[in-house]
Design an enzyme around this catalytic site. Structure first.
Site, PDB file in Angstrom:
ATOM      1  N   ASN A   1       0.331   3.817  -9.968  1.00 56.60           N
ATOM      2  CA  ASN A   1       1.789   3.749 -10.001  1.00 56.60           C
ATOM      3  C   ASN A   1       2.344   3.040  -8.774  1.00 56.60           C
ATOM      4  O   ASN A   1       1.815   3.171  -7.669  1.00 56.60           O
ATOM      5  CB  ASN A   1       2.376   5.156 -10.108  1.00 56.60           C
ATOM      6  CG  ASN A   1       1.923   5.868 -11.365  1.00 56.60           C
ATOM      7  OD1 ASN A   1       1.518   5.233 -12.335  1.00 56.60           O
ATOM      8  ND2 ASN A   1       1.975   7.189 -11.362  1.00 56.60           N
TER       9      ASN A   1
ATOM     10  N   HIS B   1      -2.291  -0.567  -6.952  1.00 61.11           N
ATOM     11  CA  HIS B   1      -1.444  -1.635  -7.493  1.00 61.11           C
ATOM     12  C   HIS B   1      -0.225  -1.908  -6.617  1.00 61.11           C
ATOM     13  O   HIS B   1       0.669  -2.654  -7.025  1.00 61.11           O
ATOM     14  CB  HIS B   1      -1.000  -1.301  -8.918  1.00 61.11           C
ATOM     15  CG  HIS B   1      -2.117  -1.320  -9.911  1.00 61.11           C
ATOM     16  ND1 HIS B   1      -2.030  -0.745 -11.162  1.00 61.11           N
ATOM     17  CD2 HIS B   1      -3.375  -1.847  -9.839  1.00 61.11           C
ATOM     18  CE1 HIS B   1      -3.174  -0.914 -11.813  1.00 61.11           C
ATOM     19  NE2 HIS B   1      -4.007  -1.573 -11.027  1.00 61.11           N
TER      20      HIS B   1
ATOM     21  N   CYS C   1       7.080 -11.825   2.655  1.00 58.63           N
ATOM     22  CA  CYS C   1       7.294 -13.238   2.380  1.00 58.63           C
ATOM     23  C   CYS C   1       5.938 -13.931   2.213  1.00 58.63           C
ATOM     24  O   CYS C   1       5.112 -13.902   3.126  1.00 58.63           O
ATOM     25  CB  CYS C   1       8.067 -13.896   3.517  1.00 58.63           C
ATOM     26  SG  CYS C   1       8.255 -15.693   3.330  1.00 58.63           S
TER      27      CYS C   1
ATOM     28  N   CYS D   1       5.760 -16.943   5.278  1.00 63.13           N
ATOM     29  CA  CYS D   1       5.631 -16.678   6.713  1.00 63.13           C
ATOM     30  C   CYS D   1       5.037 -15.308   7.024  1.00 63.13           C
ATOM     31  O   CYS D   1       4.721 -15.016   8.178  1.00 63.13           O
ATOM     32  CB  CYS D   1       6.986 -16.832   7.407  1.00 63.13           C
ATOM     33  SG  CYS D   1       8.159 -15.481   7.076  1.00 63.13           S
TER      34      CYS D   1
ATOM     35  N   CYS E   1      13.994 -14.665   2.425  1.00 66.63           N
ATOM     36  CA  CYS E   1      13.337 -14.164   3.633  1.00 66.63           C
ATOM     37  C   CYS E   1      14.258 -14.385   4.825  1.00 66.63           C
ATOM     38  O   CYS E   1      14.747 -15.502   5.034  1.00 66.63           O
ATOM     39  CB  CYS E   1      12.008 -14.890   3.849  1.00 66.63           C
ATOM     40  SG  CYS E   1      11.201 -14.492   5.421  1.00 66.63           S
TER      41      CYS E   1
ATOM     42  N   CYS F   1      12.371 -17.245   7.273  1.00 68.80           N
ATOM     43  CA  CYS F   1      12.116 -18.656   6.948  1.00 68.80           C
ATOM     44  C   CYS F   1      12.897 -19.155   5.733  1.00 68.80           C
ATOM     45  O   CYS F   1      12.722 -20.303   5.322  1.00 68.80           O
ATOM     46  CB  CYS F   1      10.619 -18.878   6.721  1.00 68.80           C
ATOM     47  SG  CYS F   1       9.985 -18.155   5.183  1.00 68.80           S
TER      48      CYS F   1
ATOM     49  N   THR G   1      -4.831   6.035 -19.093  1.00 69.45           N
ATOM     50  CA  THR G   1      -5.797   5.731 -20.144  1.00 69.45           C
ATOM     51  C   THR G   1      -7.116   5.246 -19.564  1.00 69.45           C
ATOM     52  O   THR G   1      -8.109   5.125 -20.280  1.00 69.45           O
ATOM     53  CB  THR G   1      -5.245   4.652 -21.094  1.00 69.45           C
ATOM     54  OG1 THR G   1      -4.834   3.507 -20.322  1.00 69.45           O
ATOM     55  CG2 THR G   1      -4.046   5.185 -21.881  1.00 69.45           C
TER      56      THR G   1
ATOM     57  N   PRO H   1      -2.250  14.244 -22.738  1.00 68.37           N
ATOM     58  CA  PRO H   1      -2.069  14.703 -24.119  1.00 68.37           C
ATOM     59  C   PRO H   1      -2.939  13.958 -25.129  1.00 68.37           C
ATOM     60  O   PRO H   1      -3.166  14.453 -26.230  1.00 68.37           O
ATOM     61  CB  PRO H   1      -0.575  14.437 -24.386  1.00 68.37           C
ATOM     62  CG  PRO H   1       0.054  14.372 -23.037  1.00 68.37           C
ATOM     63  CD  PRO H   1      -0.997  13.756 -22.153  1.00 68.37           C
TER      64      PRO H   1
END
Length: 258
Positions: A113, A130, A138, A141, A160, A163, A203, A228
């Site tokens: 998550n 993840h 950025c 830079c 940014c 830059c 899953t 479930p």
């Protein structure tokens, strides 16, 4: 409580193992945040289901590294929709139970998550494989910043401040590599071992998510699946609890008297 216990076969066995555990691993996916009101991206109640985006592309394409590089505004549009769903929610009893268990023994959380809820609930050893929606950087830079939410972003993609290129969240988009630091943390945790492992609300289609759970049988750890539905790792679980994460973990913590 009796009706809940009938769904949690082997509850006393899990409680006993947790009382003796030197380390516990929780593997979590979108299902753990369902009780916070967050939709999964597909399936029942999904944010996108099987519909294409406004641009006529599958959501996996819109949320890909290639589209982010080519037309960042498109990817940011859908990242902002995900963030809006997160902003209206908060960690639930399942996140809080995992964080509370730290008082008893070392706990590592491996999560897919990007909502940051495990950190917000108080978990300290979290592998966000993840990434996290709220950590921005950025690509040009290397400037980094963390935001509480996206309400203060007046432009998408946001520029940014160093830059004038554009910022992006430090999340793994489709067709991008996993972060090396998070992978190293996962490998170290797997190598160190654990006494109990939970797979919650995922899953487990990705090998790096399935492997630590499947490995439990080879290292003598107890494996518990909370979901479930049947998943890729159901056959490897010692115990399968077919209920929601908040229900299961609240009952478990009551049994532990924590």
């Amino acid at each position: 409580m009796d009706s809940v216990n009938t769904e949690l076969a082997g509850l006393e066995q899990v409680i006993k193992r947790l009382q003796q555990a030197k380390r516990v691993l929780f593997i979590t996916g979108a299902g753990i945040s369902a009780d916070s009101g967050l939709p999964t991206y597909r399936g029942i109640g999904g944010l996108y289901n099987d519909q294409h985006t406004d641009e006529g592309m599958p959501i996996e394409v819109a949320l890909s590294g290639e589209v982010m590089r080519r037309t960042p505004g498109v990817t940011w549009k859908y990242l902002a929709q995900i963030e809006a769903a997160c902003r209206a929610a908060r960690p639930n009893a399942a996140h809080e139970a995992i964080a509370h268990l730290q008082q008893h023994c070392p706990v590592t959380v491996l999560t897919q998550n990007i909502d940051g809820f495990h950190h917000r609930a108080g978990s300290e050893d979290v592998i966000e494989i993840h990434g996290n929606l709220f950590d921005l950087y950025c690509p040009r830079c290397g400037h980094e910043e963390t935001v509480a939410d996206y309400s203060g972003l007046t432009e998408l993609p946001p520029p940014c401040p160093q830059c004038s290129h554009w910022l992006r969240p430090r999340v793994v988009l489709f067709n991008e590599m996993l972060p090396e630091k998070a992978l190293a943390h996962l490998y170290a945790t797997t190598e160190e071992g654990y006494d109990v492992v939970f797979s919650i609300g995922t899953t487990s289609v990705f090998p790096y998510i399935a492997h630590p759970f499947v490995r439990a049988r080879h290292i003598g750890a107890l494996s518990v699946e909370i979901n479930p539905a049947e998943t890729q790792v159901s056959d490897s679980a010692h115990l399968r609890w077919r209920c929601g994460a908040a229900t299961a973990l609240t009952c478990l913590m009551t049994g532990l008297k924590m």
